[in-house]
Design a protein around this motif. Structure first.
Motif, PDB file in Angstrom:
ATOM      1  N   VAL A 142       0.859  -1.186   0.000  1.00  0.00           N
ATOM      2  CA  VAL A 142       0.000   0.000   0.000  1.00  0.00           C
ATOM      3  C   VAL A 142       0.891   1.230   0.000  1.00  0.00           C
ATOM      4  O   VAL A 142       1.851   1.315   0.769  1.00  0.00           O
ATOM      5  N   HIS A 143       0.572   2.183  -0.856  1.00  0.00           N
ATOM      6  CA  HIS A 143       1.330   3.436  -0.936  1.00  0.00           C
ATOM      7  C   HIS A 143       0.563   4.503  -0.164  1.00  0.00           C
ATOM      8  O   HIS A 143      -0.568   4.844  -0.511  1.00  0.00           O
ATOM      9  N   LEU A 144       1.160   5.017   0.881  1.00  0.00           N
ATOM     10  CA  LEU A 144       0.494   5.976   1.755  1.00  0.00           C
ATOM     11  C   LEU A 144       1.475   7.070   2.147  1.00  0.00           C
ATOM     12  O   LEU A 144       2.529   6.791   2.740  1.00  0.00           O
ATOM     13  N   ALA A 145       1.131   8.311   1.803  1.00  0.00           N
ATOM     14  CA  ALA A 145       1.940   9.489   2.158  1.00  0.00           C
ATOM     15  C   ALA A 145       3.393   9.329   1.720  1.00  0.00           C
ATOM     16  O   ALA A 145       4.328   9.634   2.461  1.00  0.00           O
ATOM     17  N   GLY A 146       3.569   8.822   0.510  1.00  0.00           N
ATOM     18  CA  GLY A 146       4.916   8.665  -0.016  1.00  0.00           C
ATOM     19  C   GLY A 146       5.659   7.447   0.495  1.00  0.00           C
ATOM     20  O   GLY A 146       6.814   7.223   0.124  1.00  0.00           O
ATOM     21  N   MET A 147       5.034   6.664   1.347  1.00  0.00           N
ATOM     22  CA  MET A 147       5.662   5.465   1.882  1.00  0.00           C
ATOM     23  C   MET A 147       5.025   4.223   1.273  1.00  0.00           C
ATOM     24  O   MET A 147       3.842   4.220   0.939  1.00  0.00           O
ATOM     25  N   THR A 148       5.818   3.183   1.152  1.00  0.00           N
ATOM     26  CA  THR A 148       5.331   1.907   0.657  1.00  0.00           C
ATOM     27  C   THR A 148       5.245   0.918   1.820  1.00  0.00           C
ATOM     28  O   THR A 148       6.269   0.573   2.423  1.00  0.00           O
ATOM     29  N   ILE A 149       4.023   0.527   2.151  1.00  0.00           N
ATOM     30  CA  ILE A 149       3.789  -0.377   3.278  1.00  0.00           C
ATOM     31  C   ILE A 149       3.457  -1.761   2.735  1.00  0.00           C
ATOM     32  O   ILE A 149       2.436  -1.935   2.064  1.00  0.00           O
ATOM     33  N   PRO A 150       4.313  -2.744   2.983  1.00  0.00           N
ATOM     34  CA  PRO A 150       4.031  -4.092   2.463  1.00  0.00           C
ATOM     35  C   PRO A 150       2.917  -4.772   3.249  1.00  0.00           C
ATOM     36  O   PRO A 150       2.741  -4.533   4.454  1.00  0.00           O
ATOM     37  N   LEU A 151       2.169  -5.602   2.563  1.00  0.00           N
ATOM     38  CA  LEU A 151       1.127  -6.417   3.198  1.00  0.00           C
ATOM     39  C   LEU A 151       1.509  -7.883   2.997  1.00  0.00           C
ATOM     40  O   LEU A 151       1.115  -8.512   2.009  1.00  0.00           O
ATOM     41  N   PRO A 152       2.292  -8.441   3.908  1.00  0.00           N
ATOM     42  CA  PRO A 152       2.752  -9.833   3.742  1.00  0.00           C
ATOM     43  C   PRO A 152       1.604 -10.829   3.866  1.00  0.00           C
ATOM     44  O   PRO A 152       0.516 -10.510   4.354  1.00  0.00           O
ATOM     45  N   GLY A 153       1.883 -12.048   3.442  1.00  0.00           N
ATOM     46  CA  GLY A 153       0.858 -13.078   3.460  1.00  0.00           C
ATOM     47  C   GLY A 153       0.339 -13.385   4.844  1.00  0.00           C
ATOM     48  O   GLY A 153      -0.853 -13.641   5.029  1.00  0.00           O
ATOM     49  N   TRP A 154       1.217 -13.357   5.848  1.00  0.00           N
ATOM     50  CA  TRP A 154       0.767 -13.679   7.204  1.00  0.00           C
ATOM     51  C   TRP A 154      -0.226 -12.651   7.716  1.00  0.00           C
ATOM     52  O   TRP A 154      -1.143 -12.986   8.462  1.00  0.00           O
ATOM     53  N   LEU A 155      -0.055 -11.378   7.299  1.00  0.00           N
ATOM     54  CA  LEU A 155      -0.996 -10.342   7.722  1.00  0.00           C
ATOM     55  C   LEU A 155      -2.362 -10.559   7.078  1.00  0.00           C
ATOM     56  O   LEU A 155      -3.406 -10.378   7.724  1.00  0.00           O
ATOM     57  N   LYS A 156      -2.367 -10.983   5.823  1.00  0.00           N
ATOM     58  CA  LYS A 156      -3.633 -11.303   5.154  1.00  0.00           C
ATOM     59  C   LYS A 156      -4.306 -12.494   5.830  1.00  0.00           C
ATOM     60  O   LYS A 156      -5.530 -12.544   5.946  1.00  0.00           O
ATOM     61  N   ALA A 157      -3.484 -13.452   6.274  1.00  0.00           N
ATOM     62  CA  ALA A 157      -4.035 -14.615   6.972  1.00  0.00           C
ATOM     63  C   ALA A 157      -4.665 -14.197   8.300  1.00  0.00           C
ATOM     64  O   ALA A 157      -5.714 -14.725   8.692  1.00  0.00           O
ATOM     65  N   VAL A 158      -4.033 -13.260   8.987  1.00  0.00           N
ATOM     66  CA  VAL A 158      -4.590 -12.756  10.246  1.00  0.00           C
ATOM     67  C   VAL A 158      -5.960 -12.129  10.002  1.00  0.00           C
ATOM     68  O   VAL A 158      -6.931 -12.408  10.715  1.00  0.00           O
TER      69      VAL A 158
END
Length: 225
Positions: free
Chosen positions: A82-98
């Motif tokens: 996710v791109h937010l305020a100029g930063m790139t925040i990864p969404l790893p698979g484990w977070l999607k599983a959560v």
């Protein structure tokens, strides 16, 4: 047999690392699901009809949709970053599983909170109204403190269910104990390892989850004393 046992011992650290991911996913899913589920359950006890119906609909959808379907849906619907305020925040698979496994927890907690609140005797509501307390004060100071002990035993039991369900995270690319076991079997390429390896994985889940059944029964007995 000695070779199989040696292989299991050699791969135990990798399996332990994978099982730690199972626990992390389970704790995350239960934390998110418990908070949101309690809010949805309280919404079902609201005096506002639109809120009651909306929360009822959410509960029915989450309780009657397979968790694996939700997990796959979120895994492919959510982006990898996710791109937010100029930063790139990864969404790893484990977070999607959560997030995916927290969905059925929301429905489960909603039903339990709704039932626990309804189980409080009407005299408690009448006494709070006589003080007089607002709806929020009644719920937070009178009803929920009495309803919370009823929620703990089923919550403990469902946590064990989510721990076991966390093995489905391997299907969306998460490196947990089941995927670690698969890597081990592919590395060794010994068909005789399949049954012992899966039994070993089963033992990990059993050893972790079995105490929760005893704790749940103890809490239930204590509650009815």
């Amino acid at each position: 047999m000695g070779t199989i046992l040696e292989t299991l011992i050699v791969w135990t650290p990798a399996l332990a690392e994978g099982f730690l991911m199972n626990i992390i996913i389970s704790i995350g899913a239960m934390s998110i699901g418990t908070v949101l589920g309690m809010l949805v359950g309280l919404g079902r006890n609201s005096t506002r009809q639109w809120l009651r119906r909306g929360c009822w609909g959410v509960t029915q959808f989450l309780r009657n949709t397979p968790s694996l379907v939700l997990l796959f849906y979120l895994a492919y619907m959510l982006p990898y970053e996710v791109h937010l305020a100029g930063m790139t925040i990864p969404l790893p698979g484990w977070l999607k599983a959560v997030v995916g496994l927290s969905m059925p927890v929301i429905g489960f907690m909603s039903d339990n909170v709704y039932g626990a609140v309804r189980n409080i005797h009407a005299d408690q509501w009448d006494a709070a109204a006589a003080l007089p307390l607002s709806r929020y004060q009644t719920m937070s100071s009178v009803i929920l403190p009495q309803a919370t002990p009823m929620l703990l035993p089923p919550w403990m039991s469902y946590f064990a269910v989510i721990v076991m369900a966390s093995s489905t995270a391997s299907m969306v690319g998460v490196k947990e104990i089941l995927s670690s076991a698969t890597v081990a079997m592919e590395s060794v390429s010994d068909p005789a390892l399949i049954i012992p390896m899966y039994f070993y994985v089963l033992c990990w889940f059993f050893v972790f989850c079995y105490p929760f059944s005893h704790i749940t029964r103890w809490l239930e007995k204590r509650q009815w004393r």
